[in-house]
Design an enzyme around this catalytic site. Structure first.
Site, PDB file in Angstrom:
ATOM      1  N   TYR A 136       0.845  -1.188   0.000  1.00 41.05           N
ATOM      2  CA  TYR A 136       0.000   0.000   0.000  1.00 41.05           C
ATOM      3  C   TYR A 136       0.879   1.236   0.000  1.00 41.05           C
ATOM      4  CZ  TYR A 136      -4.438   2.197  -0.150  1.00 41.05           C
ATOM      5  OH  TYR A 136      -5.508   2.933  -0.597  1.00 41.05           O
ATOM      6  N   ARG A 189      -8.801  10.497  -8.465  1.00 33.78           N
ATOM      7  CA  ARG A 189      -7.995  11.180  -7.440  1.00 33.78           C
ATOM      8  C   ARG A 189      -7.240  10.119  -6.642  1.00 33.78           C
ATOM      9  NH1 ARG A 189      -7.437  12.127  -2.395  1.00 33.78           N
ATOM     10  NH2 ARG A 189      -9.061  10.607  -1.969  1.00 33.78           N
ATOM     11  N   LYS A 207      -6.123  -2.442  -1.402  1.00 33.53           N
ATOM     12  CA  LYS A 207      -7.049  -2.329  -0.262  1.00 33.53           C
ATOM     13  C   LYS A 207      -7.647  -3.690   0.098  1.00 33.53           C
ATOM     14  CE  LYS A 207      -7.409   1.641   1.626  1.00 33.53           C
ATOM     15  NZ  LYS A 207      -7.977   2.946   1.468  1.00 33.53           N
ATOM     16  N   GLU A 279     -13.527   4.366  -3.354  1.00 37.39           N
ATOM     17  CA  GLU A 279     -12.121   4.656  -3.086  1.00 37.39           C
ATOM     18  C   GLU A 279     -11.539   5.612  -4.120  1.00 37.39           C
ATOM     19  OE1 GLU A 279      -8.910   4.421  -0.719  1.00 37.39           O
ATOM     20  OE2 GLU A 279     -10.715   3.267  -0.350  1.00 37.39           O
ATOM     21  N   ASP A 280     -10.958   6.699  -3.646  1.00 37.26           N
ATOM     22  CA  ASP A 280     -10.223   7.650  -4.495  1.00 37.26           C
ATOM     23  C   ASP A 280     -11.056   8.214  -5.652  1.00 37.26           C
ATOM     24  OD1 ASP A 280      -8.159   7.406  -2.784  1.00 37.26           O
ATOM     25  OD2 ASP A 280      -6.801   6.348  -4.116  1.00 37.26           O
ATOM     26  N   ASP A 302     -13.882   5.312   2.188  1.00 38.28           N
ATOM     27  CA  ASP A 302     -12.726   5.277   3.080  1.00 38.28           C
ATOM     28  C   ASP A 302     -12.054   6.641   3.197  1.00 38.28           C
ATOM     29  OD1 ASP A 302     -11.054   3.799   4.824  1.00 38.28           O
ATOM     30  OD2 ASP A 302      -9.496   3.774   3.297  1.00 38.28           O
ATOM     31  N   ASP A 303     -12.055   7.411   2.112  1.00 39.47           N
ATOM     32  CA  ASP A 303     -11.400   8.720   2.133  1.00 39.47           C
ATOM     33  C   ASP A 303     -12.138   9.689   3.055  1.00 39.47           C
ATOM     34  OD1 ASP A 303      -9.460   8.004   0.031  1.00 39.47           O
ATOM     35  OD2 ASP A 303     -11.241   7.911  -1.221  1.00 39.47           O
ATOM     36  N   ASN A 444      -0.948  11.630   1.635  1.00 39.16           N
ATOM     37  CA  ASN A 444      -0.184  10.519   1.058  1.00 39.16           C
ATOM     38  C   ASN A 444       0.136  10.803  -0.404  1.00 39.16           C
ATOM     39  OD1 ASN A 444      -0.254   8.755   3.330  1.00 39.16           O
ATOM     40  ND2 ASN A 444      -2.378   8.257   2.872  1.00 39.16           N
TER      41      ASN A 444
END
Length: 588
Positions: A136, A189, A207, A279-280, A302-303, A444
Site C-alpha cells: 500500500y 484522485r 485495499k 475509493e479515491d 474510506d477517504d 499521502n
C-alpha cells in the site's frame, strides 16, 4: 479445543449464519474455524495436477506432501523436496529483501499473490510492518503511475463506458459468486497523485489484500473494480502503454447514469449485504455517491469516513496524554476536501455526543483552510456544499500561518495533498501556542506529507505529538528517540468491514464509525504513550481488527441494522474464528 472454541465453531458450522460467511459456505477452506477439515481441491480438471499447481487458491508449491503429489497427479511435476510453509516464507522474504527498489518488491509480491495466494497472505500477516508500505502507500502510488508498463494479468474487474447497458453481464463474468466486499474506484484522485484513470486499479487490489490480511475477510469474497469513464490526464492519453479508454472523462448526467447502473447491478447480482467501498473518487463525486446511496446500499467511503474514524481514534487516544477532552480543543485543518470535512464532521459528532451540545455548536470549534484561505462566513455563497457548514464568523485570512495566529489552534491537521505546507514558521507558531501541539500531517504518499516527522519534532523541540498518513522512520532529537505514529486507514477499514459482514449489516451509520474509533483508541497502551505513539503497533493488527469488528458488530445489532440473527454471545471470539487463515490446508 476448549469449550469456548467448540461453541464458536458449532455456531459457525451450523450453516455459518452468524459468521463472516453470512450463509456462504467455506468452499476453499479459508476460515480459521474450519482449519481441521480436509479440503477437496476442485479445479477445472481434478485429474490434472498441472492445472492444480496453477490455481493460486490451491497451489502450495514445494509444500505438497508426497501423499498429495500421488493423489493429485503432481508427482514428477515438482522437484522431490518437500518444504514447509515456514521455510517457503523465509525464502521469499530473503529474496524480497535483496531488492533495493520498492516497486520491484511490489511486483514480486503481486506475482506471488497470483501464483500462491496463501503464501502471499502468510507473508503479509507475519511481516505486516515491513510489507505494508510495499503493498500500500507509498509504493502503491508509484505502481499506479506505472501500471500500464507493469501490467501482467487482470486482478479485478474493469468496467468501462463501452459496457454501458450490460454491467450486470460483466459482473457475472467474475468467477466467484459469494462476494462480500467490493472496493471500487474511478481513478480520478489516486492518493495525492491526481487522475490516473484506469491505472488506479492498484488501489482496490491493494485495499482488498489488506481486508484479507488485516481483517480476515476471505480472498474469494473480495472483488476489486475499476470504473473507466476516461481520463483527463494528457500524459496517459498520449501513452502507448496506457491500459484504459483514451478519451476525456465523462461527467454530469452520463457519469451519474453509468454509476447508477453499476450500483443497481451490484445489488441485483450480490444482494443487499455486499459492502461497496468507494475509493479515491474526486471530491464532487465522492460526496454525491455517498449521500445518494447510503440509504439504499451498504456503502462506505474510506477517504471520507475511514480517514475520519482513524484520525478521531488518534485524537481520543491523545487526550490520555494531554489530560483533556476533545471539547477543550480548537482544531485547524489545512485541506477542506473529502478527508478534511469528513474528519471535521466526525470530531464534531463525537464532541456533540460527549457534551450533549447540538452539532451546529460543536462545529464552531473546528476551522478549515482551503486553497483560498480560511473558510469564513463572507465566502459562504461561493463555497461547495460540503464546505458550507465550516464557514464561521471571522475576517478573511489568506495564509495558513495567519490562520494559526488568528485561531490559536491546539490541533493542526493536514489533508491538503500538498507537501511541505506545514512550514517551519507554522510549526513553530503551534509550539509557541501549545505546550504539546498535536500535529497530524496526513497527506499521502510520503512526498505529499505536509511536513516530515523530523521537522515536526525538531521545530517543536521534541514537544509535538505527531502522526502522519504515510510511514516515517523513528527520529532522534536531543538524545531522545521519537516513534512517529501513522494515522493509517488500515487500522479501521478491515475491522469495520469484518464487523459489518459478521453482523449482516444492511447500512453503515456514523455511530458505527464512532464505535470503531473508540475501539481503536482503547488498544493504545501506556507503553505506546511513553514512546509518543497515539496508535498501537501494526504487529497486533489482527487482534485490533477483531476488537473493532466486535464493537462495530455490537453497534449494528444495537441499531437494529443486523440481519445475521441471533446475535452471537461473544463477538470478539466470533470475529477471530471467522478470520481467514493463510495456513496451507491438507487435501484429501
Amino acid at each position: 479445543m476448549g469449550t469456548n472454541q467448540t461453541q464458536i465453531s458449532d455456531e459457525y458450522v451450523s450453516g455459518n449464519r452468524s459468521g463472516v460467511g453470512g450463509g456462504i459456505s467455506d468452499v476453499y477452506g479459508e476460515d480459521s474455524a474450519t482449519m481441521d477439515q480436509l479440503v477437496t481441491p476442485w479445479v477445472t480438471s481434478v485429474a490434472s495436477g498441472y492445472t492444480l499447481m496453477r490455481d493460486p487458491r490451491y497451489n502450495k508449491g514445494l509444500a505438497f506432501t508426497d501423499k498429495e503429489r500421488d493423489a493429485h497427479y503432481i508427482t514428477g511435476l515438482l522437484p522431490p523436496v518437500v518444504l514447509s510453509q515456514d521455510v517457503q516464507e523465509r525464502k521469499v522474504m530473503h529474496n524480497l529483501r535483496q531488492y533495493t527498489v520498492p516497486l520491484q518488491r511490489y511486483m514480486a509480491l503481486m506475482d506471488l499473490q497470483e501464483r500462491n495466494e496463501r503464501l502471499f497472505y502468510k507473508l503479509l500477516i507475519d511481516n505486516v510492518e515491513e510489507l505494508l508500505p510495499v503493498v500500500y502507500t507509498p509504493t502503491v502510488g508509484e505502481a499506479c503511475q506505472k501500471y500500464g508498463s507493469i501490467y501482467r494479468r487482470p486482478q479485478g474487474l474493469y468496467i468501462s463506458l463501452k459496457e454501458k447497458g450490460k454491467i450486470l453481464e460483466v459482473l457475472k463474468n467474475w468467477p466467484q459468486r459469494g462476494i462480500q466486499v467490493i472496493v471500487v474506484t474511478d481513478g480520478e484522485r489516486i492518493l495525492g497523485l491526481g487522475d490516473l484513470g484506469c491505472q488506479g486499479m492498484g488501489i482496490p487490489v491493494g485495499k482488498l489484500s489488506l481486508y484479507t490480511a488485516l481483517g480476515g475477510i476471505r480472498p474469494s469474497a473480495c472483488l476489486p473494480i475499476t470504473i473507466d469513464v476516461g481520463t483527463n490526464n494528457e500524459k496517459l492519453l498520449n501513452d502507448e502503454f496506457y491500459i484504459g479508454l483514451k478519451q476525456k472523462r465523462a461527467n454530469g448526467e452520463e457519469y451519474a447514469e453509468f454509476l447508477h447502473e453499476f450500483m443497481c447491478a451490484v445489488k441485483q447480482n450480490y444482494g443487499e449485504k455486499v459492502l461497496v467501498q468507494f475509493e479515491d473518487f474526486a471530491n464532487h463525486h465522492a460526496f454525491e455517491l455517498l449521500s445518494k446511496y447510503c440509504s439504499s446500499h451498504l456503502v462506505f467511503n474510506d477517504d471520507i469516513q475511514g480517514t475520519a474514524s482513524v484520525v478521531l481514534a488518534g485524537l481520543i487516544a491523545a487526550q490520555k496524554v494531554l489530560g483533556k477532552s476533545l471539547a477543550d480543543h480548537t482544531f485547524l485543518f489545512l485541506g477542506a476536501g473529502e478527508a478534511g470535512t469528513g474528519i471535521a464532521e466526525l470530531i464534531a459528532l463525537k464532541i456533540s455526543r460527549e457534551t450533549g451540545k447540538p452539532i451546529d455548536e460543536t462545529r464552531k470549534k473546528i476551522w478549515l483552510v482551503d486553497s483560498k484561505g480560511l473558510i469564513v462566513s463572507s465566502r459562504k455563497e461561493s463555497l461547495q456544499h460540503f464546505k458550507q457548514p465550516w464557514a464561521h464568523d471571522h475576517k478573511p485570512v489568506k495564509e495558513l500561518l495567519g490562520a494559526v495566529n488568528a485561531i490559536k489552534p491546539t490541533v493542526l491537521i493536514g489533508t491538503s495533498g500538498v507537501g511541505k505546507t506545514f512550514t517551519k514558521e507554522v510549526v513553530e507558531a503551534m509550539a509557541t501556542l501549545n505546550e504539546k501541539p498535536l500535529i497530524l500531517a496526513l497527506s499521502n504518499p510520503t512526498s505529499q506529507a505536509e511536513c516530515t516527522a523530523e521537522e515536526a519534532y525538531t521545530w517543536t523541540k521534541g514537544r509535538a505529538i505527531f502522526a502522519s498518513g504515510s510511514p516515517f522512520d523513528p527520529v532522534e532529537y536531543d538524545g531522545k528517540k521519537f516513534m512517529p505514529g501513522q494515522a493509517n486507514n488500515c487500522y479501521i477499514f478491515p475491522g469495520l468491514g469484518l464487523g459489518l459482514i459478521m453482523s449482516g449489516a444492511i447500512r453503515v451509520r456514523d455511530d458505527m464509525l464512532l464505535a470503531a474509533s473508540e475501539a481503536l483508541a482503547s488498544q493504545v497502551t501506556e507503553e505506546n504513550f511513553a514512546n509518543g505513539l497515539i496508535y498501537p503497533p501494526f504487529a497486533n493488527i489482527r487482534k485490533i481488527s477483531a476488537n473493532i469488528a466486535a464493537s462495530v458488530g455490537a453497534k449494528t445489532y444495537e441499531l437494529g441494522l443486523a440481519s445475521n440473527l441471533p446475535r452471537p454471545k461473544d463477538l470478539v471470539k466470533m470475529a477471530e474464528s471467522c478470520m481467514y487463515s493463510p495456513v496451507y490446508r491438507n487435501f484429501r
